[in-house]
Design a protein around this motif. Structure first.
Motif, PDB file in Angstrom:
ATOM      1  N   ARG A 417       0.740  -1.511  -0.094  1.00 41.74           N
ATOM      2  CA  ARG A 417       0.098   0.151  -0.161  1.00 41.74           C
ATOM      3  C   ARG A 417       0.923   0.908   0.552  1.00 41.74           C
ATOM      4  O   ARG A 417       0.261   2.398  -0.441  1.00 41.74           O
ATOM      5  N   GLU A 418       2.005   1.133   0.546  1.00 38.22           N
ATOM      6  CA  GLU A 418       2.748   2.145   0.775  1.00 38.22           C
ATOM      7  C   GLU A 418       3.589   2.265  -0.553  1.00 38.22           C
ATOM      8  O   GLU A 418       4.314   3.170  -0.728  1.00 38.22           O
ATOM      9  N   SER A 419       3.292   2.013  -2.106  1.00 41.40           N
ATOM     10  CA  SER A 419       3.910   1.542  -2.867  1.00 41.40           C
ATOM     11  C   SER A 419       3.505   2.525  -3.600  1.00 41.40           C
ATOM     12  O   SER A 419       2.599   3.638  -3.541  1.00 41.40           O
ATOM     13  N   ASP A 420       4.366   3.735  -4.450  1.00 38.23           N
ATOM     14  CA  ASP A 420       4.473   4.921  -5.509  1.00 38.23           C
ATOM     15  C   ASP A 420       3.346   4.755  -6.409  1.00 38.23           C
ATOM     16  O   ASP A 420       2.576   5.279  -6.678  1.00 38.23           O
ATOM     17  N   PHE A 421       2.665   3.043  -6.517  1.00 39.59           N
ATOM     18  CA  PHE A 421       1.851   3.008  -7.820  1.00 39.59           C
ATOM     19  C   PHE A 421       0.182   2.451  -6.752  1.00 39.59           C
ATOM     20  O   PHE A 421      -0.657   2.979  -8.124  1.00 39.59           O
ATOM     21  N   VAL A 422       0.384   3.183  -6.171  1.00 45.11           N
ATOM     22  CA  VAL A 422      -0.774   3.477  -5.226  1.00 45.11           C
ATOM     23  C   VAL A 422      -1.292   4.686  -4.677  1.00 45.11           C
ATOM     24  O   VAL A 422      -0.660   5.031  -4.042  1.00 45.11           O
ATOM     25  N   GLN A 423      -2.055   5.200  -4.916  1.00 43.58           N
ATOM     26  CA  GLN A 423      -2.625   6.998  -5.144  1.00 43.58           C
ATOM     27  C   GLN A 423      -3.868   6.642  -4.298  1.00 43.58           C
ATOM     28  O   GLN A 423      -4.896   6.334  -4.469  1.00 43.58           O
ATOM     29  N   ASN A 424      -3.799   6.569  -2.973  1.00 47.71           N
ATOM     30  CA  ASN A 424      -5.032   7.085  -2.245  1.00 47.71           C
ATOM     31  C   ASN A 424      -5.875   6.096  -1.665  1.00 47.71           C
ATOM     32  O   ASN A 424      -6.494   5.519  -1.848  1.00 47.71           O
ATOM     33  N   GLY A 425      -4.601   5.023  -1.705  1.00 46.92           N
ATOM     34  CA  GLY A 425      -5.247   3.785  -1.572  1.00 46.92           C
ATOM     35  C   GLY A 425      -6.127   2.826  -2.101  1.00 46.92           C
ATOM     36  O   GLY A 425      -6.619   2.139  -2.501  1.00 46.92           O
ATOM     37  N   ILE A 426      -5.118   3.698  -4.121  1.00 43.87           N
ATOM     38  CA  ILE A 426      -6.119   2.826  -5.010  1.00 43.87           C
ATOM     39  C   ILE A 426      -5.258   1.693  -5.928  1.00 43.87           C
ATOM     40  O   ILE A 426      -4.244   3.425  -6.137  1.00 43.87           O
ATOM     41  N   TYR A 427      -4.925   1.538  -6.481  1.00 41.55           N
ATOM     42  CA  TYR A 427      -4.274   0.653  -8.148  1.00 41.55           C
ATOM     43  C   TYR A 427      -5.077   0.194  -8.780  1.00 41.55           C
ATOM     44  O   TYR A 427      -5.993  -0.757  -8.627  1.00 41.55           O
ATOM     45  N   ASN A 428      -5.314   0.904 -10.144  1.00 38.82           N
ATOM     46  CA  ASN A 428      -6.433   0.323 -10.636  1.00 38.82           C
ATOM     47  C   ASN A 428      -5.603  -0.960 -11.786  1.00 38.82           C
ATOM     48  O   ASN A 428      -4.314  -0.635 -11.987  1.00 38.82           O
ATOM     49  N   ILE A 429      -5.918  -1.192 -12.543  1.00 35.37           N
ATOM     50  CA  ILE A 429      -5.711  -2.502 -13.880  1.00 35.37           C
ATOM     51  C   ILE A 429      -7.088  -2.400 -14.532  1.00 35.37           C
ATOM     52  O   ILE A 429      -8.118  -1.742 -14.324  1.00 35.37           O
ATOM     53  N   THR A 430      -6.422  -2.365 -15.974  1.00 41.36           N
ATOM     54  CA  THR A 430      -7.568  -2.405 -16.664  1.00 41.36           C
ATOM     55  C   THR A 430      -7.137  -3.995 -17.537  1.00 41.36           C
ATOM     56  O   THR A 430      -6.618  -4.325 -17.276  1.00 41.36           O
ATOM     57  N   VAL A 431      -8.840  -4.732 -17.890  1.00 40.98           N
ATOM     58  CA  VAL A 431      -9.420  -6.311 -18.244  1.00 40.98           C
ATOM     59  C   VAL A 431      -9.596  -5.865 -19.708  1.00 40.98           C
ATOM     60  O   VAL A 431      -9.847  -5.373 -20.351  1.00 40.98           O
ATOM     61  N   ARG A 432      -8.918  -6.886 -20.777  1.00 43.79           N
ATOM     62  CA  ARG A 432      -9.724  -7.025 -21.804  1.00 43.79           C
ATOM     63  C   ARG A 432     -10.365  -7.894 -22.242  1.00 43.79           C
ATOM     64  O   ARG A 432      -9.197  -9.048 -21.573  1.00 43.79           O
ATOM     65  N   ALA A 433     -11.133  -8.238 -22.798  1.00 41.29           N
ATOM     66  CA  ALA A 433     -11.734  -9.815 -23.147  1.00 41.29           C
ATOM     67  C   ALA A 433     -11.598  -9.714 -24.501  1.00 41.29           C
ATOM     68  O   ALA A 433     -12.371  -8.470 -25.134  1.00 41.29           O
ATOM     69  N   VAL A 434     -11.439 -10.913 -24.740  1.00 37.58           N
ATOM     70  CA  VAL A 434     -11.365 -10.865 -26.596  1.00 37.58           C
ATOM     71  C   VAL A 434     -12.369 -11.737 -26.784  1.00 37.58           C
ATOM     72  O   VAL A 434     -12.222 -13.504 -26.511  1.00 37.58           O
ATOM     73  N   ASP A 435     -13.165 -12.141 -27.646  1.00 36.19           N
ATOM     74  CA  ASP A 435     -14.121 -13.206 -28.207  1.00 36.19           C
ATOM     75  C   ASP A 435     -13.895 -13.979 -30.089  1.00 36.19           C
ATOM     76  O   ASP A 435     -12.805 -13.967 -30.201  1.00 36.19           O
ATOM     77  N   ALA A 436     -14.198 -14.663 -29.837  1.00 41.35           N
ATOM     78  CA  ALA A 436     -13.352 -15.159 -31.272  1.00 41.35           C
ATOM     79  C   ALA A 436     -13.719 -14.924 -32.547  1.00 41.35           C
ATOM     80  O   ALA A 436     -13.023 -15.249 -33.335  1.00 41.35           O
ATOM     81  N   SER A 437     -13.646 -13.995 -33.097  1.00 43.67           N
ATOM     82  CA  SER A 437     -14.022 -13.122 -33.807  1.00 43.67           C
ATOM     83  C   SER A 437     -13.225 -11.465 -33.608  1.00 43.67           C
ATOM     84  O   SER A 437     -12.873 -10.624 -34.557  1.00 43.67           O
ATOM     85  N   ALA A 438     -12.928 -11.833 -32.601  1.00 39.04           N
ATOM     86  CA  ALA A 438     -11.153 -11.432 -32.490  1.00 39.04           C
ATOM     87  C   ALA A 438     -11.872  -9.531 -31.767  1.00 39.04           C
ATOM     88  O   ALA A 438     -11.005  -7.941 -31.744  1.00 39.04           O
TER      89      ALA A 438
END
Length: 788
Positions: A417-438
């Motif tokens: 939590r004390e890492s510079d990647f955490v801002q105000n206790g929040i850490y974000n990631i984004t996820v991508r979903a890919v179907d059969a037709s790309a």
């Protein structure tokens, strides 16, 4: 008509001498009148001017002024008898009045018998100028104005004499009487009807007449055409050419123009009565659409501002109203609306996550591989997750792994939590979903990193300054820091270890600070104080506070002027001499270890001494007589004013360490004695220095060719050894070779070393017996060589 002038006043004049003279009477005729524009075929008499002095004198008259001898010249004249004539017609509008000056003179003496008289001639007006219009005859009145609304005023003027009928103008309209009226006396035009309609006729032309003599038939007149423009009011709302419109849009499209809606408006273009404003009155509850106005065509531009989803809405019915910037007036009409049907077309979309963003709470330092949640997507058409794969789009710290088959989120690396990647206790990631037709869909995972007590309170790594105060013990604040948040951080507890030395005490000041106080007198300088610091959960350890006690000024330590402190440059200054000394030692060692270049000395014969070049050091060995060279010849050059000395390097390599070896220089005429102490000279060095070094002219330059460095070394070492020789023992002291001063005429007779005079005998080159009597040191050297 004959005019007689009468006396108006009698005045007496008395000369300075006191003698009474004749007085002059004043003559004053009334103004004369003439009619303008009267044609004058010949001169016409107007009046006769007579002075009262004519009763006593015979007079003649003269006249001058405008109309006579000033412009306009030649209009009037006066004969000598006083008759006034007019010769030309006069325009009153140009010259309404003339003022002339008449003078009376004695015919005999030419003496002026009366004062000059100004007479006025007024030009009477005739109606010779018709009235004229002034200013443009253009007016504006709003459509549908009520009867009697002022349209404008006709302005006119007349050059004839003011206040007469010649300038009294009467106004009248010759056309447009069904729409407008005019006031005969003032010329103000007003409306005669309320049916003016700009959209029917926007301009009217009416003829206006102006006549003087108050409109009499005999009066002069002029006519002009007045232009009356009909102003616009917003009495026509915009209308739609069609009763309905249809548009289509593919789902998920946005900020796209889907329809142009034209309108008709009869009002004046580019005015607020014509410019349209469109409003979506129905069907846009979700804010998917917006409508603007094209400033050039006044059309409505319908846009999709937020994407539509075919699976949720395949058809949208809108209702659009057209308005103007100005409100409607003078009409009972209302704003009009038109229906618009928007068809949403289906497209093959990418997978969509269950929500655009989700939040997951995760404690920091959670073990790797721990499942923290699942983030899945569906195909909008099939409503199924089959065939969809999941990938990380962004993960700045690489803390999370995403299972590509089912969207499970697991801890990949230690979450801090004390890492510079955490801002105000929040850490974000984004996820991508890919179907059969790309096709892809993207979602965001918001990870709320919960704090754990993984950081202990610590003291800052700097000295704490405590200022000395005379007569009292010092104190200071000690402040601790903890990277954790409540309840794993402050308030802290401060204490000293149980085995502390009693020099200090500590008491709590606030949640993060404590007061550290001296309990005993302590010297100035740095002191270390162990302090136990714990957080709210009781976690902590012993910290070391470094306290610097010093005299202060403005809470700043004062450096003692009697003390010396060295910074980096000071230490460098101290080490520099040591470094130079070490470098000097290395250079000396280098020169001592360097092999001296051998130098051959040609034998010129009978020069006193013999130098033996031989590598054989043991007694009894035969020495090739060719190795014994004759006396050397010094070929060093002389610089004017100084002498470069004997090659000391050669002497060191050939004479050093040989007991009793001596070289006589016939040129310099001084002795060189070599021993373990090095080269030194006898007392003749001083004589040489006197005779030659002080007077370069008496020295043969061809004998000196050596570098000036050797001269400097020879002079320095020679002077030093010359002084030292006075303290050395002589032959009478029974000391051999080591500290013996040899006199020039005495070459060792009776000494253990024997005489070296044999070396100068060229006839006995093979006799090496002298080598057996070179002294104890040479024998010792020979013994060492024999052992090899």
């Amino acid at each position: 008509m004959r005019v007689h002038l009468v006396h108006r006043a009698v005045s007496k004049r008395q000369a300075q001498s006191g003698v009474l003279k004749r007085f002059k009477r004043r003559w004053s005729p009334p103004p004369f009148n003439i009619l303008e524009n009267t044609p004058e075929v010949r001169a016409r008499a107007i009046e006769t001017i007579v002075s009262d002095a004519e009763a006593q004198f015979r007079l003649y008259y003269t006249i001058g002024g405008p109309g006579v001898d000033q412009p306009p010249v030649g209009v009037f004249s006066l004969n000598r008898t006083g008759t006034l004539f007019v010769h030309k017609q006069v325009d009153r509008e140009e010259f309404p009045r003339f003022t002339l000056t008449v003078r009376a003179f004695d015919k005999i003496t030419n003496e002026e018998r009366d004062e000059p008289l100004d007479i006025r001639i007024d030009v009477d007006d005739v109606n010779d100028n018709a009235p004229t219009f002034t200013g443009p005859q253009q007016y504006t009145v709003l459509e549908q104005s009520v009867v009697g609304t002022v349209v404008g005023k006709v302005n006119a003027t007349d050059k004839d004499q003011a206040g007469t009928l010649h300038v009294k103008i009467r106004y009248s309209l010759k056309t447009g009487l069904d729409l407008f009226a005019i006031d005969p006396g003032t010329g103000v035009i007003t409306t005669a009807t309320n049916t003016l309609d700009r959209e029917v006729k926007d301009k009217h032309l009416v003829v206006v007449e102006i006549r003087d003599m108050d409109g009499a038939v005999s009066g002069l007149f002029n006519t002009a055409t007045a232009t009356i423009a009909v102003g616009d009011i917003n009495d026509n709302p915009p209308t739609f050419p069609q009763t309905s419109y249809t548009a289509s849009i593919a789902e998920n499209e946005m900020e796209k123009l889907i329809l142009r809606i034209p309108i008709d408006d009869k009002d004046l273009i580019t005015t607020p009565n014509w410019i349209s404003k469109f409003v979506i009155t129905k069907g846009n509850e979700n804010g998917n659409f917006r409508i603007d106005t094209d400033p050039k065509t006044n059309e409505g531009l319908l846009y999709v501002s937020k994407p539509l989803d075919f699976e949720q809405t395949s058809n949208v019915n809108l209702e659009i109203m057209a308005r103007n910037e100005a409100e409607l007036v003078g009409t009972t009409a209302q704003w009009m609306s038109v229906p618009v049907n928007v068809v949403v077309n289906n497209v093959d979309e990418g997978p969509q996550f269950s929500a655009p963003t989700i939040r997951l709470n995760v404690k920091e330092n959670t073990a790797n591989g721990t499942l923290i949640g699942t983030y899945t997507a569906l195909d909008p058409e099939t409503k199924s997750s089959a065939g969809i794969m999941y990938f990380k789009a962004t993960d700045p710290a690489s803390w999370i792994n995403v299972d590509r088959n089912n969207g499970e989120l697991r801890v990949a690396n230690t979450i801090d939590r004390e890492s510079d990647f955490v801002q105000n206790g929040i850490y974000n990631i984004t996820v991508r979903a890919v179907d059969a037709s790309a096709k892809t869909g993207t979602g965001t995972v918001i990870i709320v990193v919960e704090d754990v007590n993984d950081n202990l309170p610590t003291l800052p790594a700097r000295d704490l300054v405590m200022c000395e105060k005379e007569g009292e013990l010092g104190s200071m604040l000690v402040t601790a820091e903890d990277l954790d948040r409540a309840p794993f951080s402050s308030p802290f507890s401060f204490s000293l270890p149980s085995d502390h030395d009693g020099k200090w005490s500590i008491t709590k000041y606030n949640d993060t600070s404590a007061t550290l106080k001296q309990m005993k007198e302590l010297p100035t300088g740095r002191h270390t104080v162990p302090v136990d610091i714990k957080d709210l959960q009781g976690a902590g350890k012993t910290q070391t506070a470094t306290v610097r006690i010093c005299s202060c000024r403005n809470n700043q330590c004062i450096v003692n002027p009697n003390s010396v402190s060295f910074g980096p440059m000071g230490l460098l200054a101290l080490l520099l001499p040591l470094f130079l000394l070490l470098l000097l030692g290395l250079l000396l060692g280098f020169f001592c270890m360097t092999k001296t270049e051998k130098k051959e000395i040609d034998d010129i014969g009978d020069n006193g001494g013999i130098l033996l070049k031989s590598n054989t050091e043991s007694p009894g060995e035969e020495v090739d007589h060719s190795l014994i060279a004759g006396p050397y010849i010094v070929t060093d050059s002389v610089v004017k004013g100084s002498v470069k000395g004997v090659n000391s390097a050669w002497l060191a390599s050939n004479g050093s360490g040989t007991l009793g070896a001596k070289t006589t220089n016939p040129i310099y005429n001084f002795d060189v004695v070599t021993s373990d102490l090095g080269q030194f000279s006898s007392g003749r060095y001083n004589q040489f220095e006197e005779n030659y070094m002080g007077n370069s002219e008496g020295f043969d330059n061809r004998y000196l060719t050596q570098d000036s460095t050797y001269l400097h070394n020879w002079q320095t070492n020679g002077l030093y050894l010359n002084k030292k020789l006075t303290f050395l023992g002589g032959e009478d002291d029974g000391r051999y070779a080591e500290d013996v001063v040899l006199r020039h005429a005495y070459e060792g007779v009776g000494s253990a070393a024997g005489s070296v005079g044999c070396c100068s005998d060229f006839g006995d080159d093979d006799n090496l017996d002298f080598l057996n009597g070179l002294g104890p040191k040479f024998k010792a050297l020979g013994e060492l060589s024999r052992k090899k």
